[in-house]
Structure formats: C-alpha cells, structure tokens
Scaffold this active site. Structure first.
Site, mmCIF file in Angstrom:
data_model
loop_
_atom_site.group_PDB
_atom_site.id
_atom_site.type_symbol
_atom_site.label_atom_id
_atom_site.label_comp_id
_atom_site.label_asym_id
_atom_site.label_seq_id
_atom_site.Cartn_x
_atom_site.Cartn_y
_atom_site.Cartn_z
ATOM 1 N N GLU A 181 -69.194 26.487 -25.283
ATOM 2 C CA GLU A 181 -69.052 25.158 -25.875
ATOM 3 C C GLU A 181 -68.380 24.242 -24.862
ATOM 4 O O GLU A 181 -67.410 24.658 -24.244
ATOM 5 C CB GLU A 181 -68.204 25.215 -27.143
ATOM 6 C CG GLU A 181 -68.161 23.861 -27.820
ATOM 7 C CD GLU A 181 -67.376 23.865 -29.140
ATOM 8 O OE1 GLU A 181 -66.850 24.910 -29.538
ATOM 9 O OE2 GLU A 181 -67.294 22.797 -29.748
ATOM 10 N N ALA A 217 -58.825 28.652 -27.730
ATOM 11 C CA ALA A 217 -59.665 29.767 -28.132
ATOM 12 C C ALA A 217 -61.053 29.244 -28.484
ATOM 13 O O ALA A 217 -61.269 28.037 -28.526
ATOM 14 C CB ALA A 217 -59.067 30.478 -29.341
ATOM 15 N N MET A 218 -61.972 30.183 -28.740
ATOM 16 C CA MET A 218 -63.359 29.787 -29.008
ATOM 17 C C MET A 218 -63.968 30.683 -30.085
ATOM 18 O O MET A 218 -63.867 31.907 -30.030
ATOM 19 C CB MET A 218 -64.154 29.880 -27.702
ATOM 20 C CG MET A 218 -65.624 29.547 -27.841
ATOM 21 S SD MET A 218 -65.871 27.811 -28.342
ATOM 22 C CE MET A 218 -67.363 27.977 -29.318
ATOM 23 N N ASN A 261 -66.884 31.823 -30.971
ATOM 24 C CA ASN A 261 -68.184 32.489 -30.835
ATOM 25 C C ASN A 261 -68.446 33.436 -32.007
ATOM 26 O O ASN A 261 -67.549 34.170 -32.420
ATOM 27 C CB ASN A 261 -68.211 33.317 -29.554
ATOM 28 C CG ASN A 261 -67.596 32.584 -28.395
ATOM 29 O OD1 ASN A 261 -68.072 31.532 -28.012
ATOM 30 N ND2 ASN A 261 -66.501 33.112 -27.862
ATOM 31 N N GLU A 291 -59.981 29.644 -35.637
ATOM 32 C CA GLU A 291 -61.229 30.194 -35.098
ATOM 33 C C GLU A 291 -61.968 30.993 -36.172
ATOM 34 O O GLU A 291 -63.186 30.929 -36.282
ATOM 35 C CB GLU A 291 -60.969 31.075 -33.868
ATOM 36 C CG GLU A 291 -60.183 30.409 -32.739
ATOM 37 C CD GLU A 291 -60.685 29.047 -32.322
ATOM 38 O OE1 GLU A 291 -61.895 28.779 -32.468
ATOM 39 O OE2 GLU A 291 -59.866 28.232 -31.857
ATOM 40 N N HIS A 318 -63.810 28.767 -38.569
ATOM 41 C CA HIS A 318 -65.041 28.204 -38.006
ATOM 42 C C HIS A 318 -66.271 29.026 -38.392
ATOM 43 O O HIS A 318 -67.389 28.523 -38.319
ATOM 44 C CB HIS A 318 -64.962 28.183 -36.477
ATOM 45 C CG HIS A 318 -64.438 26.896 -35.897
ATOM 46 N ND1 HIS A 318 -64.847 25.657 -36.312
ATOM 47 C CD2 HIS A 318 -63.553 26.667 -34.883
ATOM 48 C CE1 HIS A 318 -64.238 24.725 -35.598
ATOM 49 N NE2 HIS A 318 -63.435 25.305 -34.721
ATOM 50 N N GLU A 345 -64.599 20.298 -36.261
ATOM 51 C CA GLU A 345 -63.212 20.401 -35.789
ATOM 52 C C GLU A 345 -62.219 19.752 -36.754
ATOM 53 O O GLU A 345 -61.177 20.321 -37.064
ATOM 54 C CB GLU A 345 -63.070 19.816 -34.384
ATOM 55 C CG GLU A 345 -63.852 20.595 -33.316
ATOM 56 C CD GLU A 345 -63.516 22.083 -33.259
ATOM 57 O OE1 GLU A 345 -62.515 22.497 -33.862
ATOM 58 O OE2 GLU A 345 -64.269 22.853 -32.628
#
Ligand code: B3K
Ligand code: ZN
Length: 875
Positions: free
Chosen positions: A126, A267-268, A270, A303, A306, A325
């Site tokens: 991203e 952080a992400m 995925n 996260e 999400h 977000e």
C-alpha cells in the site's frame, strides 16, 4: 525518481479499469542477488466499458523478462514498455497473461514492494508498491483471487508466508523448496504480502462467535520471541471486541503477524498476514514503556479491524482512503476507550488532533478528508485522512446514536462485502439504515480547513432564559474558498453554582437531541434559547470535543477554574484546565504572570485528589505542549513560547513542592509490573510528580537517580532518565545516558528511545549534538525508526533547538531530507512537515526556513514525494 513535471491525479478523472484480473497466480523465486517473479493473470474485459482491447499495466523498477498471452510468448513488438508501464493492445475478452520479471530486493531502500529488512524478506504494497514486484493493475478497484508460490533454496528461509491459507509445502526436483498459499477472498494487490526468513513464532488460537477455530501466529526474529505475548493478548481482545461491538467475525483459518525492523509506517493490514514495524508490536516490561504498550494495543486492533473496514470492503480509489482509515481509527479508538479510560483516550486523541491536524489544516498541505487531487498518494497518509476522518465518523456516531450507527455499519458491510466503494456509499448506508438525509453532513468530507465556532451567551434572570448565539465559518485553504456552513453537533451542559448539571430545555426544540445533550448547528449563525434556567449557569461547551472545530468563547480565568474543578464532563474539565494554563503562558509572555491563591489551592488539591483516575490527574496537571501553544499564537516565536511555558512550569512545580515528596512516596507500588490500566495510571502520575520535583529540588533529582538505578521496568527507568537528562547536573545527565546505552545497546528498539531522549530535550539537543547522533554507531539512515527518533523528534519536539536564529537547525534538517530523498522518498517527505509551517513563524525565522525549502527545491532528481510537499509549501 521523477519525470520533469510530475502529474497531478484528480478524483474527477476516475474511470473504471479496462480489464478485471479474476485470478492472480504469483511465483516468487528468491535467489541471493535477485528475485524472479512470474505473474499469471486471468484477465477479463470490463463489459461496462467500450474498451478497445488495450491494457496498460503499472510497473516500476522492474526488469522485464518475458510476456506470454494464452501460453504464446510475445515478441518485443507486440507490447510497449514505458518507464512505469507495460501496454498490450488488440486483446480479446479473456486471456491468460503471463509476465516474468526480475527485481533486486536487497537494493530496495524505499521500503516499498519486496525488500530485505535485517535477515528477512518482506513486502509493503500500500498504496502503490505492488508495481515494484510485478506488472499489474495496481489500483484498489481491481480485486483478484491470489495464489502465491514462494521458492527458495531448501533450508535457507525456514518460514515462507503469504496471504490466506497454506495449501502446499514441498521440496521440488531441483532441490529447492516451494511453499504455496491461497487466499479465497478477492483483494486488491495493495493487500498482498510475502515474508521469508528464519523466524520464531508464538502460537495461540481463537474461537470465533460461530465456533470456528482460528490459528494465531506472531513471527519475529529469534531474539524477540520474549516480546510477543502482549500483542497476542491484544489481538485476541480485538477479535472478541469486533464480534461484540460490530458483529464482525474473522474469516480465514489463520491470522499472522510479522515484526520487521525497517518499516515506513506503524503496520500494514495485508489480508491474513499483517506486517508490523517492530516498534509497534514487540514489548516486554523491561524494554517497553506504558505508552508503547498502549500503542501496540491500538495498532494491533487497528490492523485487525481493517479485515472488515478496508479488506472485505475496500476503497474504489485512493481519494477514498479515509473510507477505510477514518473508520478504522474510529473503531480502534472505541476499542482503546473500552480497554482503558475512555476520557483519557479522548484527551490523548484530541491533543494530537488539535496540534498536528489543526496545523496541517491551516497550512499549505491542507486537504479535505476526501482529497480531490494529489501528486503522490504516499503524501496523503495524513492526520487529516486518519484523525479528522475518524472525527467525522465519530460525529456520525453522535448524530445517529449507538444503535443507529450499528444499523448503518451492518448495512454498509452487508451491502458492500467484496466490493471497492466510495465514501459516498458509506454515508448512504448510514442514511438508508436510519432514514436520515446527510447531504449537508457530507461537506465534512469535501471542505478542508478547521471550522471556527464563535459562541456568545447572555442570561436573563427575570425571564430565566439563557440565550446562546453560535456562528461558524471555515477559513480558506489552498484551492478552496467560500465554504458552506457545516452540520456541527455541539454537545453541552449548563452547570449550577454547586457544579451540578442543570436540566436543559432548548428552543428550537428540533435543534436539540436530549439523549446525547447535543445542539445541532447547521447554519452560519443560529440562536438557541434555554428555558427555565433558574440561576446564571456556567456553560460547558463542546463536551467530549463533539466536533473537530476551534471554539471561541470568552471565559475568565475564574470561570475556567470553576470548570476545571467541577465540570461533570471529564474531557471538558481537562480542557478548561488547558485553557487556563494557556492563559497563564500568555501572561508569562507579557511578564505579568503569577498564580492566584485559588489557583494554587486548586493545583494542590488536584495533586492530592484520590477520587479521579490517576492518569486523568496526570493530564490535568500537565501543561499544554509547546506545539499546542504555537497553534494559538501568531506569529509563532518558538523561543518566547518555550520560555513562557517554562516560567509557568516552574511556578506550578514550586506551588506543589511542599507536597511532592510525600505524593511520590504514596504512588510507589510494591506490586510486580503489569501493563494494565490502573498500574499505568499510577505510574503516569508518579512520574509526572517526579518530573516537577526534579525540576525544582535536588531531592527530586536524587529520587530520579534512585529510580533510574532500581527500576525493574522501562516506564520507570525512562521517566527517571528523562528527569536526569533534563534536570540533573551535566555530569548526572551524561552518566545516566552512558549507563543506559551500556545496558541496552543490544536492543535496537530501546536504543531508539535513547536517541529520542537526547534529540527531544531542549536542554541537550544542539545542532552539534544531533550531528553527533547521526554519526553514532546506533544510527542508520536506512532505518526509518532511527531517522524518526533523531530527526523527527528533534524538529518536532526540541523547538528552541530546532528554531536556531542562525538557521543551523533548519539546514541540518534540509540536508537530511536531501540525503533521504535518494534513499527513502517517503521518509524524506515526512520529515518536511515542520518546514511547511514557515509562514506562521516570526519574520526573521520564516525567511530562513523558506530559504531551506528553496534549497531543497533546487535539487536535481527530487522524488515525487518531496517535490509535491516542497512545491505546495512554497506556492
Ligand atoms: N494502511 C496502512 C498504511 C500504509 C501506507 C503506506 N504508505 C497502515 C494502516 O493505516 O493501517
Ligand atoms: Zn489503517
């Protein structure tokens, strides 16, 4: 690096893609010096478009090896390779497109795409990082089912991970190992992830509300395995909370988290494989402070949440970034509020919003929560998209109530599961579930700038009425003038002389929501009349900070003191205190400051209070930050603000001095460290007491020295170190810093805290000392955490040191930005933020800062990231 003139992308130019990619089969072969990627894409023409059979894929820094269509290798004349694209024409309705390319992860210092961090491989896709792995339609509205094969020499990378569920793991004929993953949920490529390394794992399980067992795994480098428990605990609590509060259940058989040291953000999310900056996931009592624990809890939750708000329902395009977000920040804030003190969480969030976001909204990078254009999307992961976006969702929650909001979110998730949608569709779900028209409300997404609400009140004792007139306006921002009135929910209460809430009857009645005590301000100016007000009340306006606005309402120091002591709304108690302290700081600047008897008594009784939450008390007794004070002064003179604030701090410390030693002793605890709310609150207050004590008394410094030596947890050790560095003798400060480094040099995250203590201390941080830190063995230009710990902290916190009248602080930052532009453009661009504020400074500093921005602008090979921020700042 950029082309001569970077392009601006506009929301209004959105068009759907010419092709869909129904299935993506990715084979990633890891070799020592390079990585080969084979993408097999099942593409299908988008029927809704009259597409001419032409398809342009995105690609960046890729070495193309071959292209095949339906199994036939194409010759180089049959496709066009551009700088950042691959175009095929004459295509039919459906094909299998196979593309092979080579990449060099070990040279990837931008930390986007596939890169090496320490001893492992990881990805960050991203927003537009996937195009650095393979040619693709790198846009969030193209959702594809992914199968991923990772191939490497057998034994080289014991752990090889990707999204979804593991479907195969075998040694091939050539002796290499091949691990395959399949993710059944179609997703945009920005949610793709791959990890390979020699990692240890903490494992657990979670049983979902429908009774499915999910494997939970946290992967870390071997030395960090003793720092994973808290994140696991936070993960399980997040999963439960999302079921209970939003009815959302996890969907895959496994949920994995991987910690990496080199990471641009926190952080992400995925799909099924979250990748975390190690600073946002690793903790044990000896190395992490209470605030780190709270950050980990919030980011793990964010996260995880999400998975629904972002992954199952994703964004159509990057102008909709706040769709996921803003909503997810709102969700994680609700979680943290439920796990800890809700009032304290609100205070922390508002502090951040009013300093950082209000500053952004008043500067050259101001943009709406739904921006209408950008040059580089990475520049739009901003406090406006995240925090203001969350405030806007919070206002919807306030307007619709708990139940109405839940009906809206249920409808949103059900209606759009598996889709890539817009902010409009989120609001439409809220409207449809509640039968309400939110067209005016949607202006919050479209208009940039912080609205100002002016309030004036008058009391009529004979008629027993209180009249409140409210006016709103939103200042011009770059590219936006003549803003429309917003729908502003203004929570309020009236207090009687004893500090009790009085019953409230308002006219016009339809402007009042009794259950949440909210006035609806919807026009540029409105007058409200409160009836049966039996005595002159004290107004408590904008309770819980019910809208992200600047409130202007005249209140005397006496009135503020009354609210600080009596307001029944915890947030407004704190806010009244902040306003009062701001008033003291202003007085100190004009040389006319002293604390009245009543103010001194109030401070002492707060210190000794045994009723209020101790964390709240520590906020009540803490002065507003220099950046917050700067937000309220024009032009900004950082040195004057610093000195005035220090004068007030000294006066508070001296007022409290007779009681500090005793209170400090009372707040000591023999109980073993736990990262739980009550203990954290007690430590927060104790360490605030210690800092006031050490400021004005050598006994306080001695206590700090003892705490530093004896502490068995980082919260206490770090607080003591800060007190020694800022208030001890030079020898004490040097010795404490040296011994701390000696103790912790093997732990990179603790060393980052050690760097920050020095870079952020107005007393220690000189330009020369920062230069030394940049040369230190512990510093690394390629590691974003190190860069943030030294340069970010210096420029954003050590304001007197940064704003040197010889421009040396600015020059140092500009040099660093120029250097980082070639290493990691996102980092370089982030560091620019303090320089974007140049117009607000006193003229002599303003000119110096501008000159540094111009110097950056004159560099060759500016990245799009840096180019956009610099050019917008100078225009
Ligand atoms: N969605 C990521 C942001 C990644 C941005 C990279 N430029 C983190 C988050 O908000 O959860
Ligand atoms: Zn997020």
């Amino acid at each position: 690096m950029r082309d001569a003139q970077p392009n601006t992308k506009y929301l209004k130019d959105y068009t759907a893609p010419a092709y869909w990619i129904d299935h993506t089969e990715l084979t990633v072969e890891l070799f020592d010096d390079y990585t080969d990627v084979t993408a097999q894409l099942r593409i299908r023409r988008n029927d809704e478009l009259d597409a001419a059979g032409s398809l342009t894929l995105d690609g960046q820094e890729l070495e193309l090896l071959s292209v095949a269509l339906d199994g036939n290798t194409l010759s180089a004349e049959q496709y066009q390779v551009g700088d950042e694209s691959l175009t095929l024409s004459g295509l039919g309705d459906q094909h299998l497109l196979t593309i092979r390319n080579r990449i060099y992860p070990q040279n990837n210092t931008a930390l986007e795409g596939l890169y090496r961090s320490g001893g492992m491989y990881c990805t960050q896709c991203e927003a537009e990082g996937f195009r650095r792995i393979s040619y693709y339609l790198d846009r969030p509205d193209v959702m594809s089912e992914f199968t991923t094969h990772i191939i490497a020499a057998d034994g080289q990378w014991p752990v090889m991970l990707s999204n979804g569920n593991k479907i195969a793991d075998s040694v091939m004929e050539d002796g290499r190992r091949r691990v395959s993953w399949h993710d059944p949920f179609p997703k945009p490529c920005y949610l793709f992830a791959l990890v390979a390394g020699d990692l240890r794992v903490l494992e657990d399980t979670f049983t979902t509300m429908s009774g499915r067992e999910v494997a939970l795994q946290i992967f870390v480098e071997p030395q960090n395995i003793d720092k994973t428990e808290y994140a696991m605990d936070a993960l399980k609590r997040s999963m439960r909370w999302d079921e209970e509060v939003y009815g959302r259940e996890y969907d895959l058989d496994v949920f994995m988290i991987v910690a990496v040291d080199d990471f641009n953000m926190g952080a992400m999310e995925n799909k099924g494989l979250n990748i975390f900056n190690s600073s946002c996931v690793l903790a044990n009592p000896a190395t992490a402070t209470d605030s780190t624990y709270l950050r980990i809890e919030a980011i793990v939750a964010h996260e995880y949440f999400h998975n629904w708000s972002g992954n199952r329902v994703t964004c159509r395009d990057w102008f909709q970034l706040s769709l996921k977000e803003g909503f997810t920040v709102f969700r994680d804030a609700g979680f943290s509020a439920d796990m800890n003190s809700a009032t304290v969480k609100r205070v922390e969030d508002v502090q951040m919003l009013r300093t950082v976001q209000f500053a952004e909204d008043g500067g050259p990078m101001a943009h709406p929560v739904q921006p209408d254009s950008f040059i580089e999307i990475s520049n739009f992961y901003t406090v406006t998209i995240y925090e203001k976006g969350a405030e806007v969702v919070g206002m919807l929650h306030r307007l619709l109530g708990e139940e109405g909001f839940r009906k809206g979110s249920d409808l949103y998730f059900d209606r759009h599961d598996g889709q890539a949608v817009t902010i409009h569709e989120f609001v439409a779900a809220m409207e449809d579930a509640n039968g309400i028209d939110l067209s005016q409300f949607k202006l919050w997404y479209k208009q940039a700038g912080t609205p100002v609400v002016e309030a004036a009140s008058s009391y009529d004792a004979d008629a027993q009425t209180l009249t409140l007139t409210l006016r709103q306006h939103t200042p011009d921002t770059p590219g936006q003038t003549d803003k429309q009135p917003l729908w502003i929910p203004l929570a309020l209460g009236l207090l009687d002389a004893a500090g009790n809430d009085m019953p409230v009857q308002v006219e016009p009645a339809e402007a009042w929501t009794a259950s949440s005590q909210v006035l609806h301000l919807r026009e540029a100016e409105q007058t409200f009349v409160f009836h049966n007000v039996s005595e002159r009340p004290e107004l408590s306006l904008l309770r819980h900070f019910s809208a992200p606005v600047k409130l202007e309402y005249q209140q005397s120091p006496e009135q503020l003191l009354f609210l600080l002591q009596h307001d029944t709304d915890g947030f407004n108690r704190w806010d009244a205190g902040q306003k009062l302290m701001l008033h003291w700081i202003e007085q100190a600047r004009s040389g006319s400051f002293s604390l009245s008897d009543a103010e001194q008594t109030a401070l002492v009784s707060l210190l000794q209070d045994d009723q209020l939450d101790k964390s709240m008390l520590s906020y009540l007794l803490n002065l507003p930050s220099e950046s917050y004070v700067a937000e309220f002064s024009a032009p900004v003179d950082p040195a004057a603000i610093h000195h005035a604030r220090e004068t007030v701090r000294l006066a508070i410390a001296n007022t409290l001095l007779p009681h500090l030693a005793e209170r400090y002793q009372q707040l000591q605890s023999p109980v073993a460290y736990q990262p739980e709310p009550q203990q954290m609150a007690q430590r927060a207050l104790k360490n605030l007491v210690l800092s006031y004590w050490a400021l004005v008394s050598s006994d306080g410094v001695t206590a700090a020295q003892a705490q530093f030596e004896q502490a068995d947890n980082m919260t206490d050790q770090m607080a003591a170190l800060l007190s020694l560095v800022n208030y001890g003798s030079d020898e004490q400060a040097d010795a404490a810093l040296a011994s701390f480094y000696q103790q912790w040099q093997h732990d990179t995250l603790v060393v980052n805290q050690w760097l920050s203590v020095q870079a952020g201390s107005s007393r220690r941080a000189t330009v020369a000392s920062i230069e030394q830190l940049l040369q230190h063995e512990a510093f690394d230009w390629r590691n974003p955490n190190k860069v943030r710990s030294v340069l970010g902290v210096f420029a954003n916190q050590a304001l007197v040191s940064f704003h040197q009248s010889d421009a040396s602080g600015y020059a140092l930052l500009a040099d660093a930005i120029i250097k980082l532009n070639g290493i990691n453009p996102q980092m370089a661009s982030r560091l620019l933020t303090p320089l974007t504020r140049w117009k607000r400074l006193i003229p002599e500093l303003s000119a110096l800062m501008r000159a540094q921005l111009e110097r950056i602008q004159s560099q060759e090979d500016l990245s799009k990231d840096v180019y956009e921020v610099v050019s917008k700042s100078l225009s």
